[in-house]
Design a protein around this motif. Structure first.
Motif, PDB file in Angstrom:
ATOM      1  N   ILE A  39       0.835  -1.201   0.000  1.00 27.65           N
ATOM      2  CA  ILE A  39       0.000   0.000   0.000  1.00 27.65           C
ATOM      3  C   ILE A  39       0.869   1.250   0.000  1.00 27.65           C
ATOM      4  O   ILE A  39       1.759   1.409   0.836  1.00 27.65           O
ATOM      5  CB  ILE A  39      -0.949  -0.016   1.218  1.00 27.65           C
ATOM      6  N   HIS A  40       0.606   2.111  -0.976  1.00 22.92           N
ATOM      7  CA  HIS A  40       1.377   3.333  -1.122  1.00 22.92           C
ATOM      8  C   HIS A  40       0.435   4.511  -0.909  1.00 22.92           C
ATOM      9  O   HIS A  40      -0.418   4.796  -1.756  1.00 22.92           O
ATOM     10  CB  HIS A  40       1.993   3.347  -2.535  1.00 22.92           C
ATOM     11  N   LEU A  41       0.578   5.168   0.232  1.00 22.69           N
ATOM     12  CA  LEU A  41      -0.341   6.258   0.578  1.00 22.69           C
ATOM     13  C   LEU A  41       0.096   7.538  -0.135  1.00 22.69           C
ATOM     14  O   LEU A  41       1.191   8.052   0.088  1.00 22.69           O
ATOM     15  CB  LEU A  41      -0.339   6.471   2.099  1.00 22.69           C
ATOM     16  N   THR A  42      -0.790   8.066  -0.983  1.00 23.35           N
ATOM     17  CA  THR A  42      -0.430   9.269  -1.753  1.00 23.35           C
ATOM     18  C   THR A  42      -1.332  10.468  -1.452  1.00 23.35           C
ATOM     19  O   THR A  42      -1.088  11.558  -1.961  1.00 23.35           O
ATOM     20  CB  THR A  42      -0.468   8.982  -3.275  1.00 23.35           C
ATOM     21  N   GLY A  43      -2.387  10.251  -0.653  1.00 26.89           N
ATOM     22  CA  GLY A  43      -3.269  11.389  -0.369  1.00 26.89           C
ATOM     23  C   GLY A  43      -4.129  11.168   0.856  1.00 26.89           C
ATOM     24  O   GLY A  43      -4.320  10.036   1.303  1.00 26.89           O
ATOM     25  N   VAL A  44      -4.655  12.280   1.386  1.00 27.56           N
ATOM     26  CA  VAL A  44      -5.656  12.211   2.462  1.00 27.56           C
ATOM     27  C   VAL A  44      -6.743  13.214   2.120  1.00 27.56           C
ATOM     28  O   VAL A  44      -6.479  14.269   1.539  1.00 27.56           O
ATOM     29  CB  VAL A  44      -5.058  12.527   3.858  1.00 27.56           C
ATOM     30  N   VAL A  84       2.004  13.945   1.238  1.00 28.42           N
ATOM     31  CA  VAL A  84       0.843  13.403   0.530  1.00 28.42           C
ATOM     32  C   VAL A  84       0.008  14.568   0.002  1.00 28.42           C
ATOM     33  O   VAL A  84       0.140  15.698   0.464  1.00 28.42           O
ATOM     34  CB  VAL A  84      -0.056  12.540   1.455  1.00 28.42           C
ATOM     35  N   SER A  85      -0.858  14.278  -0.976  1.00 29.81           N
ATOM     36  CA  SER A  85      -1.807  15.291  -1.459  1.00 29.81           C
ATOM     37  C   SER A  85      -2.929  15.411  -0.448  1.00 29.81           C
ATOM     38  O   SER A  85      -3.400  14.410   0.089  1.00 29.81           O
ATOM     39  CB  SER A  85      -2.422  14.865  -2.788  1.00 29.81           C
ATOM     40  N   VAL A  86      -3.369  16.642  -0.237  1.00 33.31           N
ATOM     41  CA  VAL A  86      -4.441  16.902   0.726  1.00 33.31           C
ATOM     42  C   VAL A  86      -5.578  17.607  -0.009  1.00 33.31           C
ATOM     43  O   VAL A  86      -5.334  18.575  -0.737  1.00 33.31           O
ATOM     44  CB  VAL A  86      -3.916  17.790   1.886  1.00 33.31           C
ATOM     45  N   HIS A  87      -6.796  17.097   0.149  1.00 29.30           N
ATOM     46  CA  HIS A  87      -7.932  17.771  -0.514  1.00 29.30           C
ATOM     47  C   HIS A  87      -9.193  17.614   0.309  1.00 29.30           C
ATOM     48  O   HIS A  87      -9.430  16.584   0.933  1.00 29.30           O
ATOM     49  CB  HIS A  87      -8.122  17.288  -1.956  1.00 29.30           C
ATOM     50  N   ILE A  88     -10.010  18.651   0.283  1.00 26.09           N
ATOM     51  CA  ILE A  88     -11.230  18.652   1.104  1.00 26.09           C
ATOM     52  C   ILE A  88     -12.413  19.318   0.415  1.00 26.09           C
ATOM     53  O   ILE A  88     -13.567  19.034   0.730  1.00 26.09           O
ATOM     54  CB  ILE A  88     -10.933  19.298   2.487  1.00 26.09           C
ATOM     55  N   GLN A  93      -8.357  28.244   0.822  1.00 26.99           N
ATOM     56  CA  GLN A  93      -8.196  27.290   1.927  1.00 26.99           C
ATOM     57  C   GLN A  93      -8.331  25.843   1.476  1.00 26.99           C
ATOM     58  O   GLN A  93      -8.770  24.992   2.229  1.00 26.99           O
ATOM     59  CB  GLN A  93      -9.253  27.587   3.002  1.00 26.99           C
ATOM     60  N   MET A  94      -7.939  25.578   0.240  1.00 27.01           N
ATOM     61  CA  MET A  94      -8.251  24.278  -0.350  1.00 27.01           C
ATOM     62  C   MET A  94      -7.079  23.300  -0.444  1.00 27.01           C
ATOM     63  O   MET A  94      -7.120  22.348  -1.194  1.00 27.01           O
ATOM     64  CB  MET A  94      -8.897  24.481  -1.731  1.00 27.01           C
ATOM     65  N   TYR A  95      -5.997  23.554   0.282  1.00 28.19           N
ATOM     66  CA  TYR A  95      -4.850  22.628   0.282  1.00 28.19           C
ATOM     67  C   TYR A  95      -4.361  22.365  -1.155  1.00 28.19           C
ATOM     68  O   TYR A  95      -4.233  23.307  -1.921  1.00 28.19           O
ATOM     69  CB  TYR A  95      -5.208  21.327   1.013  1.00 28.19           C
ATOM     70  N   ASN A  96      -4.150  21.081  -1.549  1.00 28.54           N
ATOM     71  CA  ASN A  96      -3.491  20.783  -2.831  1.00 28.54           C
ATOM     72  C   ASN A  96      -4.433  20.621  -4.023  1.00 28.54           C
ATOM     73  O   ASN A  96      -4.032  20.799  -5.169  1.00 28.54           O
ATOM     74  CB  ASN A  96      -2.655  19.503  -2.719  1.00 28.54           C
ATOM     75  N   TYR A  97      -5.658  20.205  -3.742  1.00 29.08           N
ATOM     76  CA  TYR A  97      -6.621  19.980  -4.833  1.00 29.08           C
ATOM     77  C   TYR A  97      -8.026  20.370  -4.391  1.00 29.08           C
ATOM     78  O   TYR A  97      -8.342  20.326  -3.200  1.00 29.08           O
ATOM     79  CB  TYR A  97      -6.687  18.485  -5.210  1.00 29.08           C
ATOM     80  N   ILE A  98      -8.846  20.670  -5.380  1.00 33.32           N
ATOM     81  CA  ILE A  98     -10.286  20.702  -5.123  1.00 33.32           C
ATOM     82  C   ILE A  98     -10.919  19.548  -5.902  1.00 33.32           C
ATOM     83  O   ILE A  98     -10.367  19.085  -6.904  1.00 33.32           O
ATOM     84  CB  ILE A  98     -10.945  22.037  -5.541  1.00 33.32           C
ATOM     85  N   ARG A  99     -12.057  19.096  -5.440  1.00 30.48           N
ATOM     86  CA  ARG A  99     -12.816  18.064  -6.182  1.00 30.48           C
ATOM     87  C   ARG A  99     -14.044  18.751  -6.759  1.00 30.48           C
ATOM     88  O   ARG A  99     -15.024  19.017  -6.076  1.00 30.48           O
ATOM     89  CB  ARG A  99     -13.195  16.906  -5.251  1.00 30.48           C
TER      90      ARG A  99
END
Ligand code: PMH
Length: 372
Positions: free
Chosen positions: A158-163, A200-204, A216-222
């Protein structure tokens, strides 16, 4: 163009609108924040492959779907961009994800344990989901986070790349619950960073959070609903932080026009009776096309003017009251612009007492999508 057009009912998807909406969102985001285009459920009914390609060309960095099969559909179309699956994929199906380089979501220690027992060609990329208040999927406590992070560290497969996490109320006027979720997320993030060094990439953020709080969106938006040109709620629509262009419209053509005498009835149940001599048009769309019976009474546009649906909507055909005689073949717009008028998806949603998200999703594949 896709789908056959032996019947004159179609949905139009304006890919330029998708590109426009991504461009407008990008302008609002800081440089370091990328866009994940959410194309689950066949891109909210718009067509996953076409939307995904347009989104990537317009600067989206990643795609997200709900199911592994949705990710595979994108790979079959030769889309090579990173894809994240939001839902829980069965441990025994993880090899398929690895084979196609698809990133999965994890939130259970047992899942990691089970994946470790499956034979994999290479490690699986995962993003960890934290439940900060949505109550759907995700780990909730600091203790769970510590346990699962340790489990991942001991798992060579398992390779954790994001939260990430997801907001329940980012589109509302009252932001107190939203703020509570933000605080919980920040707290979990600090705990996580204290035990894990690798970045890791962080997105919320969903559309609502990204439009309202782009800084205030860290590394990505969805980016989901607003990529399609719809506002997540009236609150966000009225705040008007961004000018969106709707991508989806729905059209048909008159297949029959007749002049009916006074006191004649229309459709099942004979619920509509003409008050006068009236022109009645028939269009080839019905409840099997997602144009459900509750839409009786809703307007359509003919010749740029509003005309009502009268009588019961049937499985494949619907009748409208015309303001005069129109030739067979005349275009009828059920969602979208015609002349100076427009029937917005929001208006259909209001009539059905639901949210705009549901409207393009409920128009089935039976209605071909044509791409502009
Ligand atoms: N991230 C996750 C995990 C989601 O489930 C969704 C949408 C989005 C992002 C995009 O949100 P937006 O369309 O508001 O931008 N999910 C859903 C859903 O499950 N029901 O309605 C929308």
């Amino acid at each position: 163009m896709n789908g056959n057009l032996f019947r004159s009912t179609w949905a139009e998807v304006d890919l330029n609108a998708i590109a426009h909406n991504i461009g407008e969102m990008k302008k609002r985001l800081p440089e370091h924040c990328g866009i994940i285009a959410v194309v689950k459920a066949n891109a909210y009914g718009h067509g996953a492959v076409e939307v995904a390609k347009t989104a990537l060309e317009s600067g989206a960095k990643m795609l997200a779907v709900a199911l592994l099969e949705e990710a595979l559909t994108l790979r079959e179309a030769n889309i090579t961009a990173p894809i994240l699956v939001f839902g829980r994929v069965l441990p025994q199906d993880v090899p398929v994800a690895v084979q196609h380089d698809i990133t999965l979501t994890c939130f259970q220690k047992e899942w990691i344990h089970d994946v470790n027992r499956v034979s994999l060609p290479s490690p699986v990329n995962v993003h960890m989901k934290w439940d900060t208040g949505m109550g759907r999927v995700g780990l909730r406590t600091e203790k769970e986070l510590e346990e699962i992070t340790k489990e991942i560290e001991n798992s060579p497969k398992i390779h954790l790349t994001g939260v990430y996490s997801h907001f329940a109320t980012a589109d509302e006027a009252d932001l107190s619950y939203f703020e509570m979720q933000r605080r919980r997320f920040e707290h979990l993030l600090q705990t996580f960073k204290a035990i894990r060094n690798e970045p890791v990439s962080v997105h919320i953020g969903n559309s609502a959070a990204s439009i309202r709080f782009p800084e205030q969106m860290y590394n990505y938006i969805r980016f989901g609903i607003s990529m399609y040109g719809l506002y997540p709620s009236d609150v966000v629509k009225n705040e008007r932080e961004i000018e969106l262009e709707p991508a989806f419209s729905l059209h048909s053509r008159l297949i029959h026009v007749k002049r009916m005498a006074r006191k004649e009835s229309i459709s099942y149940g004979a619920t509509y009776t003409t008050k006068d001599d009236e022109y009645i048009g028939t269009i080839p769309i019905g409840y099997a096309d997602g144009w459900i019976r509750k839409l009786q009474g809703m307007d359509v546009l003919v010749d740029g003017k509003r005309m009502p649906i009268i009588g019961r909507i049937t499985m494949d055909q619907t009748m409208i009251k015309l303001d005069g005689e129109y030739p067979v073949g005349t275009k009828v717009t059920l969602i979208g612009k015609q002349g100076n008028d427009e029937i917005e998806t929001d208006e259909i949603a209001e009539k059905l007492e639901t949210i705009n998200y549901e409207i393009p999703c409920m128009i089935p594949e039976r209605v071909p999508r044509l791409y502009k």
